[in-house]
Design a protein around this motif. Structure first.
Motif: not given
Length: 142
Positions: A11-14, A17-22, A67-71, A128-129
């Protein structure tokens, strides 16, 4: 209920990565953020990549990203993939202590139901949520 260290790191990894999407993030960065060993982290990243949650790029300018959108990333799916089915041990297995086997079976059924409720709740939350502090309704129970 306790989740394993492996799921916590996943969960920390994901989330990192979500917090640094670009950009690609490195194992070293994530290890520092999660306070995890790079060796353990490498195993978790490998598993997340095999499961299709992460893309990895090797080499000097390598790293990982979602690998996918956060949503499209469901928290329940991650927990199921890493934790597996809820482990229910046989009561008194391998001991000389007598147990009421009917009561043990009822307890196991209740624990399975509780685990399914746990996973069902996690299925309602996307990455995303989880990352969106302004949309608390997306993670609050209905």
């Amino acid at each position: 209920m306790r989740i394993t260290k492996r799921t916590n790191i996943a969960m920390c990894v994901l989330m990192y990565c979500a917090a640094n999407p670009n950009r690609l993030v490195t194992k070293h960065e994530i290890a520092a953020e999660c306070n995890a060993s790079e060796n353990h982290l490498a195993q978790v990243i490998h598993k997340l990549a095999l499961l299709g949650f992460l893309e990895t790029q090797r080499g000097r300018s390598g790293g990982v990203r979602l690998a996918h959108k956060q949503e499209d990333i469901c928290i329940g799916e991650i927990f199921r993939a890493i934790e597996g089915p809820f482990p229910v041990e046989e009561c008194c297995a391998g001991t000389e202590i007598g147990c009421d086997h009917a009561a043990t079976e009822r307890l196991q059924d209740i624990l399975r139901e509780a685990a399914e409720a746990f996973y069902t709740r996690l299925d309602q939350v996307t990455l995303a949520a989880l990352m969106d502090a302004t949309d608390i309704s997306a993670i609050s129970p209905s």
